[in-house]
Design a protein around this motif. Structure first.
Motif, short mmCIF file in Angstrom:
data_model
loop_
_atom_site.label_atom_id
_atom_site.label_comp_id
_atom_site.label_asym_id
_atom_site.label_seq_id
_atom_site.Cartn_x
_atom_site.Cartn_y
_atom_site.Cartn_z
N GLU A 181 0.85 -1.19 0.00
CA GLU A 181 0.00 0.00 0.00
C GLU A 181 0.88 1.24 0.00
O GLU A 181 2.00 1.23 0.53
N ASN A 182 0.36 2.30 -0.61
CA ASN A 182 1.05 3.59 -0.57
C ASN A 182 0.81 4.20 0.81
O ASN A 182 -0.31 4.58 1.14
N LEU A 183 1.86 4.28 1.60
CA LEU A 183 1.70 4.72 2.99
C LEU A 183 1.19 6.15 3.08
O LEU A 183 0.33 6.45 3.93
N ASN A 184 1.68 7.03 2.23
CA ASN A 184 1.21 8.42 2.26
C ASN A 184 -0.29 8.49 2.04
O ASN A 184 -1.01 9.18 2.76
N GLU A 185 -0.77 7.76 1.04
CA GLU A 185 -2.20 7.81 0.72
C GLU A 185 -3.05 7.21 1.83
O GLU A 185 -4.10 7.77 2.19
N VAL A 186 -2.60 6.08 2.37
CA VAL A 186 -3.38 5.43 3.43
C VAL A 186 -3.53 6.35 4.64
O VAL A 186 -4.63 6.53 5.17
N VAL A 187 -2.43 6.94 5.08
CA VAL A 187 -2.46 7.79 6.26
C VAL A 187 -3.28 9.05 6.00
O VAL A 187 -4.12 9.43 6.82
N ARG A 188 -3.07 9.68 4.84
CA ARG A 188 -3.80 10.93 4.55
C ARG A 188 -5.30 10.67 4.38
O ARG A 188 -6.12 11.44 4.89
N GLN A 189 -5.67 9.61 3.68
CA GLN A 189 -7.08 9.31 3.49
C GLN A 189 -7.79 9.04 4.82
O GLN A 189 -8.89 9.54 5.07
N PHE A 190 -7.12 8.27 5.67
CA PHE A 190 -7.78 7.94 6.92
C PHE A 190 -7.84 9.14 7.86
O PHE A 190 -8.85 9.34 8.55
N THR A 191 -6.78 9.95 7.89
CA THR A 191 -6.81 11.12 8.77
C THR A 191 -7.83 12.15 8.27
O THR A 191 -8.42 12.87 9.09
N ASP A 192 -8.05 12.21 6.95
CA ASP A 192 -9.12 13.08 6.42
C ASP A 192 -10.47 12.65 6.96
O ASP A 192 -11.30 13.47 7.36
N TYR A 193 -10.68 11.34 6.95
CA TYR A 193 -11.94 10.79 7.48
C TYR A 193 -12.03 11.05 8.98
O TYR A 193 -13.08 11.48 9.49
N LEU A 194 -10.92 10.80 9.70
CA LEU A 194 -10.93 10.91 11.15
C LEU A 194 -11.08 12.35 11.62
O LEU A 194 -11.75 12.62 12.63
N SER A 195 -10.48 13.29 10.90
CA SER A 195 -10.50 14.69 11.34
C SER A 195 -11.91 15.26 11.40
O SER A 195 -12.18 16.19 12.17
N LYS A 196 -12.83 14.69 10.62
CA LYS A 196 -14.22 15.16 10.61
C LYS A 196 -15.04 14.55 11.74
O LYS A 196 -16.20 14.91 11.93
N ARG A 197 -14.44 13.61 12.46
CA ARG A 197 -15.18 12.89 13.50
C ARG A 197 -14.57 13.04 14.88
O ARG A 197 -14.92 12.31 15.80
N ILE A 198 -13.61 13.95 15.02
CA ILE A 198 -13.07 14.28 16.34
C ILE A 198 -13.44 15.72 16.65
O ILE A 198 -14.06 16.41 15.84
N SER A 199 -13.05 16.18 17.80
CA SER A 199 -13.40 17.53 18.23
C SER A 199 -12.91 18.57 17.24
O SER A 199 -11.79 18.50 16.73
N THR A 200 -13.77 19.54 16.98
CA THR A 200 -13.40 20.62 16.05
C THR A 200 -12.34 21.54 16.66
O THR A 200 -11.74 22.36 15.95
N MET A 256 -5.74 15.38 25.33
CA MET A 256 -5.83 16.84 25.18
C MET A 256 -7.20 17.38 25.63
O MET A 256 -7.45 18.58 25.53
N LYS A 257 -8.08 16.46 26.06
CA LYS A 257 -9.44 16.82 26.49
C LYS A 257 -10.18 17.58 25.40
O LYS A 257 -10.94 18.54 25.66
N GLY A 258 -9.94 17.16 24.14
CA GLY A 258 -10.69 17.71 23.03
C GLY A 258 -10.20 19.05 22.52
O GLY A 258 -10.84 19.65 21.64
N THR A 259 -9.08 19.52 23.05
CA THR A 259 -8.56 20.83 22.62
C THR A 259 -7.04 20.75 22.51
O THR A 259 -6.36 20.39 23.48
N GLY A 260 -6.50 21.09 21.32
CA GLY A 260 -5.06 21.06 21.16
C GLY A 260 -4.65 20.82 19.73
O GLY A 260 -5.40 21.09 18.79
N GLU A 261 -3.45 20.31 19.54
CA GLU A 261 -2.90 20.08 18.21
C GLU A 261 -2.42 18.64 18.09
O GLU A 261 -1.73 18.12 18.98
N LEU A 262 -2.79 18.00 16.98
CA LEU A 262 -2.40 16.62 16.72
C LEU A 262 -1.65 16.57 15.40
O LEU A 262 -2.19 16.93 14.36
#
Length: 397
Positions: free
Chosen positions: A252-271, A309-315
């Motif tokens: 698998e292309n590691l860059n694509e796998v990580v970026r695709q999943f983090t795109d999905y995950l970023s919409k489902r964690i704290s804003t 981070m209790k829902g606030t911070g940088e990841l």
């Protein structure tokens, strides 16, 4: 609130019982052996004292009874067949030696030198015994422990080594049994969860199809979102089903796998959590992974970071090349960090800093990376109050 539980505490009790038994056996054996050695040393000293008296008697020219002399020389002086001894007369000459094997082909001078060296060694072990031969003249008898007593002296160390080996083997046996039992529990729990999810998923799919059949009544965008959640449940079910089985790894292309999943995950964690991904890897960097399970690892670490981070911070996720054809993914948060006392516990089953949850997320993540992908997962760095960095290492060959 920090909590840590262990459903296998009975194994710890058994370990303590085994350790105490080994300690009691070892201590008792060492004390008994020490007592036995002391008695044998006293007995051998008595033999040497008798030997000195025999020498004194044989040296006394006032004795005229030949039968007594024969008894002294043949019975007493020759009775010692195990204890090395050397008699030095009042003039400093070596007159007798017992139970000492001289190397072959030695000259008389070399033999004397060899025996003198033996005397030096014997003085370190025992004080010489005085032989009073009359007229104020005194000789000295030097001696050392017999070979049997020397062997017995080393016995406690051999026994200690054996008991230590038995203790290590017992510990490894308990640990192996515990890990095997834990594995059975995890596998059973995972497969039962996957099985239980099957029924509501089928029902949800049926409802999605029903809603699509009447677009006038049901908003299509709502139906699409429900379908995404159903697909998400299917992914989770597939993950749980994979536990306990050897997963299939694909390039698998590691860059694509990580970026695709983090795109999905970023919409489902704290804003309030700012999520970013960077990479120093080649755009076409390929690695052999099981995509579903690997995404689960990323998800577990990221969700733990969000909780820290209790829902606030940088990841931040950063992909970097390493020597020896390895690549690393560093996942850094700005949370509360991990204390040194808990650094080694974060991957232990049941360990959690949250009030809810089983504390298995990071444990499963580590197992997926290390057992299924032949990689490594560890805490790269952490500072209390500032944040933590987890590192995933994979082989890119």
């Amino acid at each position: 609130m920090l909590k840590s539980f262990d459903i296998y505490s009975q194994n710890n009790i058994l370990k303590i019982i085994v350790a105490l038994n080994l300690l009691l056996v070892g201590t008792g054996s060492l004390l008994y052996t020490d007592r036995l050695i002391t008695k044998l040393e006293d007995r051998e000293e008595q033999y040497v004292q008798l030997y000195t008296k025999a020498i004194a008697y044989a040296s006394d020219t006032s004795h005229t009874n030949m039968s007594d002399m024969t008894f002294v020389t043949s019975e007493i002086l020759q009775a010692n067949k195990t204890i090395p001894a050397i008699y030095v007369d009042p003039n400093g000459h070596i007159s007798y030696k017992l139970n000492i094997d001289l190397p072959a082909d030695l000259t008389d001078d070399q033999q004397q030198q060899f025996l003198r060296q033996k005397i030096v060694e014997m003085k370190k072990k025992h004080d010489p015994l005085v032989v009073d031969i009359g007229n104020g003249e005194r000789g000295l008898v030097y001696y050392s422990n017999s070979s049997l007593l020397r062997q017995l002296t080393y016995f406690p160390y051999a026994l200690l080594a054996i008991l230590t080996a038995l203790g290590v083997l017992a510990y490894l046996a308990f640990s192996s049994s515990r890990r095997a039992e834990q594995n059975r529990v995890w596998v059973g729990l995972a497969k039962e969860t996957a099985h239980q999810l099957g029924t509501p998923m089928s029902s949800l799919m049926a409802w999605v199809e029903y809603m699509r059949s009447d677009p006038a009544q049901y908003d299509e965008s709502i139906t699409d979102e429900i379908e995404k959640d159903v697909q998400r449940l299917e992914t989770i079910t597939a993950r749980f089903s994979s536990i306990g089985s050897i997963p299939t790894l694909k390039e698998e292309n590691l860059n694509e796998v990580v970026r695709q999943f983090t795109d999905y995950l970023s919409k489902r964690i704290s804003t309030k959590v700012k999520m970013s991904v960077s990479s120093q890897l080649p755009p076409t960097q390929m690695v052999k992974i099981n995509k579903l399970l690997f995404e689960w690892v990323i998800e577990n670490i990221c969700k733990n970071a969000v909780d820290a981070m209790k829902g606030t911070g940088e990841l931040r996720l950063n992909m970097v090349p390493l020597p020896h054809q390895e690549v690393a993914i560093d996942i850094t948060d700005t949370g509360k960090g991990i204390s040194k006392a808990n650094m080694q516990k974060v991957f232990s089953p049941g360990f959690s800093t949250k009030k809810r949850g089983w504390g298995l997320g990071l444990t499963l993540a580590k197992r997926i990376v290390e057992e299924y992908h032949n990689g490594r997962l560890y805490v790269k760095s952490s500072e209390v109050g500032k944040g933590t960095t987890f590192r995933i290492v994979l082989n890119s060959e």
